[in-house]
Design an enzyme around this catalytic site. Structure first.
Site, PDB file in Angstrom:
ATOM      1  N   HIS A 260       0.833  -1.211   0.000  1.00 24.07           N
ATOM      2  CA  HIS A 260       0.000   0.000   0.000  1.00 24.07           C
ATOM      3  C   HIS A 260       0.871   1.265   0.000  1.00 24.07           C
ATOM      4  O   HIS A 260       0.726   2.139  -0.853  1.00 24.07           O
ATOM      5  CB  HIS A 260      -0.920  -0.028   1.229  1.00 24.07           C
ATOM      6  CG  HIS A 260      -1.844   1.154   1.324  1.00 24.07           C
ATOM      7  ND1 HIS A 260      -3.166   1.080   0.960  1.00 24.07           N
ATOM      8  CD2 HIS A 260      -1.642   2.427   1.746  1.00 24.07           C
ATOM      9  CE1 HIS A 260      -3.737   2.266   1.144  1.00 24.07           C
ATOM     10  NE2 HIS A 260      -2.830   3.102   1.630  1.00 24.07           N
ATOM     11  N   GLU A 261       1.784   1.338   0.947  1.00 22.68           N
ATOM     12  CA  GLU A 261       2.608   2.549   1.050  1.00 22.68           C
ATOM     13  C   GLU A 261       3.559   2.681  -0.135  1.00 22.68           C
ATOM     14  O   GLU A 261       3.882   3.796  -0.554  1.00 22.68           O
ATOM     15  CB  GLU A 261       3.378   2.581   2.380  1.00 22.68           C
ATOM     16  CG  GLU A 261       2.491   2.557   3.642  1.00 22.68           C
ATOM     17  CD  GLU A 261       1.406   3.637   3.688  1.00 22.68           C
ATOM     18  OE1 GLU A 261       1.626   4.730   3.128  1.00 22.68           O
ATOM     19  OE2 GLU A 261       0.331   3.375   4.265  1.00 22.68           O
TER      20      GLU A 261
HETATM   21 ZN   LIG Z   1      -3.257   5.207   1.772  1.00 20.86          ZN
END
Ligand SMILES: [Zn+2]
Length: 496
Positions: A260-261
């Site tokens: 995600h990051e």
């Molecule tokens: Zn996010």
């Protein structure tokens, strides 16, 4: 051709320097700063934010912007840069100094009260702070002008309006509520081999670093560290910080946090180098930023193709726990849908229903249709209606998120916009790319990153979020691709 545009750029660079330093201090606070340093750090931040506000609202900058707005010799990109900095400055100028200060103070008191109230499950002690935040948010919105909710939303999703969001989110609700019900009636796939047994933390850490590199996050121009809540902070275009969290009894947490990051981080690393230091080296909205993290996390990271490549690697790292697990079982285990209480733990099917609930409640709070006293009841009622579950306490109910305590009313819908954009972008990538899933299955993720670089990352804030997605996909904002993706995928996973 002598105009004062270069002067504007040097002023913007100073503002960006302050943004970068504040971002670095924020990163430090969440990673390595000692607890005792919090109070002085709060002063450092306040001082630098004050300086930034002063620079941004200075009459000299205002006059320069007005001069350049009327300057005929600027090209299109320069004109856009002037408009972007003007938008940022106008918002800062409109809110009176006294209100800025009152809001900042209320926010820090509210955050502290929220933390304690959440621990003690004591909504009554948080309620007066929420009332203050709502009252000051109304004053801020009125100072900014226009429709109240739109004025706040504009900070996170420029150009978006409540009137447009209402039907978009209603369409999501109509598609998702029956899908969640149908799934809830089925037996959930087994994931006991992933949740419970101990997975070595150092091996997990090495795996996340390897994933970052494979995805295309440039570790020469960024780094990863651990924090309680994963986030991405940009110090400069050449220094992007992502964080992850590692739990010994749940390796999915680190894997999906990192993916995600990385999606956020690669976006920040991907702006056109010619735009570095200008207002164009920026995402046009929080929603489109979230589309990048969600696209990698869900569309890619929870796909069968992705795991056909990475499961053998995972088995090699954790033979005792995963040695006997087949691809199909693993794929189902990372796609379990479970109507739950907590937004940040929600799967990709139920997630948007958590957002819808918050969107509706924050609109009602802002308009006065809902008073803070009645928030817990209204929250629980909507949880039952949308997700079929109700929290046993307010800590896991209306006090679970930091956003309202932090004064960020108008933020939540950007998550759903991100999900919608991510599905539109992925569908367009697959349409345009021969053997797209084959490439992902062979671990060739660079094909997708190059596509995103060309269609989304490089242009930065040259266009609005909606215009960027329209150019990339040929479509206006729509939740249809997201609903189609979810229905198709989960009909197969759950045998609906
Ligand atoms: Zn996010």
């Amino acid at each position: 051709m002598s105009n004062r545009f270069p002067e504007l750029l040097s002023k913007v660079r100073e503002l960006k320097d302050l943004d970068g330093v504040l971002s670095l201090m924020g990163w430090d606070e969440e990673t390595y700063a000692p607890r005792a340093g919090r109070a002085p750090r709060g002063r450092h931040t306040a001082t630098l934010e004050g300086l930034r506000h002063e620079r941004l609202t200075s009459p000299a900058l205002g006059a320069l912007i007005e001069e350049l707005v009327a300057e005929p010799s600027l090209d299109d990109a320069q004109r856009t840069m002037v408009a972007r900095i003007k938008h940022r400055r106008d918002r800062a100028v409109k809110v009176p100094e006294a209100l800025v200060r009152a809001f900042a103070e209320a926010r820090s008191l509210s955050l502290a009260a929220w933390g304690d109230a959440r621990k003690a499950d004591d909504y009554a002690s948080f309620r007066p702070h929420l009332e203050t935040i709502v009252r000051l948010s109304r004053e801020r919105a009125d100072a900014l002008g226009g429709e109240r909710y739109d004025a706040l939303l504009d900070e996170y999703e420029p150009g978006m309006t409540k009137a447009r969001l209402i039907p978009i989110l209603a369409e999501l609700r109509e598609g998702l509520v029956p899908l969640v019900r149908a799934i809830a009636a089925k037996k959930a796939p087994d994931r006991s081999f992933l949740i419970g047994p101990a997975f070595d933390e150092e091996l997990q850490w090495q795996l996340t670093l390897r994933l970052l590199g494979d995805l295309g996050f440039d570790l020469e121009r960024g780094r990863q560290d651990r924090s309680a809540h994963p986030f991405t902070n940009t110090v400069s275009e050449h220094d992007v910080r992502v964080t992850t969290r590692i739990f010994a009894d749940n390796p999915l947490s680190a894997i999906f946090s990192t993916i995600h990051e990385a999606g956020h981080g690669m976006y920040e690393q991907g702006f056109d180098a010619a735009h570095h230091g200008t207002p164009l080296a920026d995402a046009p909205s929080m929603g489109i930023h979230e589309s990048q993290s969600r696209l990698w996390e869900n569309q890619v990271g929870r796909s069968r193709a992705f795991w056909s490549h990475y499961l053998p690697e995972l088995r090699r790292l954790f033979p005792a726990q995963l040695g006997g697990v087949e691809l199909d079982a693993f794929y189902r285990a990372v796609n379990v849908v479970e109507p739950g209480l907590i937004r940040v733990d929600a799967d990709e099917v139920t997630y948007n229903l958590h957002i819808l609930l918050r969107f509706e409640l924050e609109i009602a709070l802002l308009s006065g249709d809902l008073v803070a006293k009645d928030l817990p009841g209204a929250w629980n009622e909507k949880m039952r209606a949308y997700l079929g579950v109700a929290p046993p306490n307010d800590a896991d109910g209306c006090m679970q998120d930091i956003h309202w305590a932090w004064g960020a009313i108008g933020y939540f819908p950007t998550y759903s916009l991100g999900n919608a954009y991510s599905a539109q972008l992925m569908a367009a990538f697959v349409r345009e790319t021969p053997d797209a899933w084959g490439a992902i299955g062979r671990g060739n993720l660079g094909v997708l990153l190059s596509w995103l670089r060309g269609k989304v990352h490089r242009s930065g804030y040259l266009h609005s979020a909606e215009e960027t997605v329209r150019r990339a996909t040929g479509e206006a904002l729509s939740v249809k691709p997201l609903l189609e993706y979810l229905k198709k995928k989960y009909s197969e996973v759950y045998g609906l």
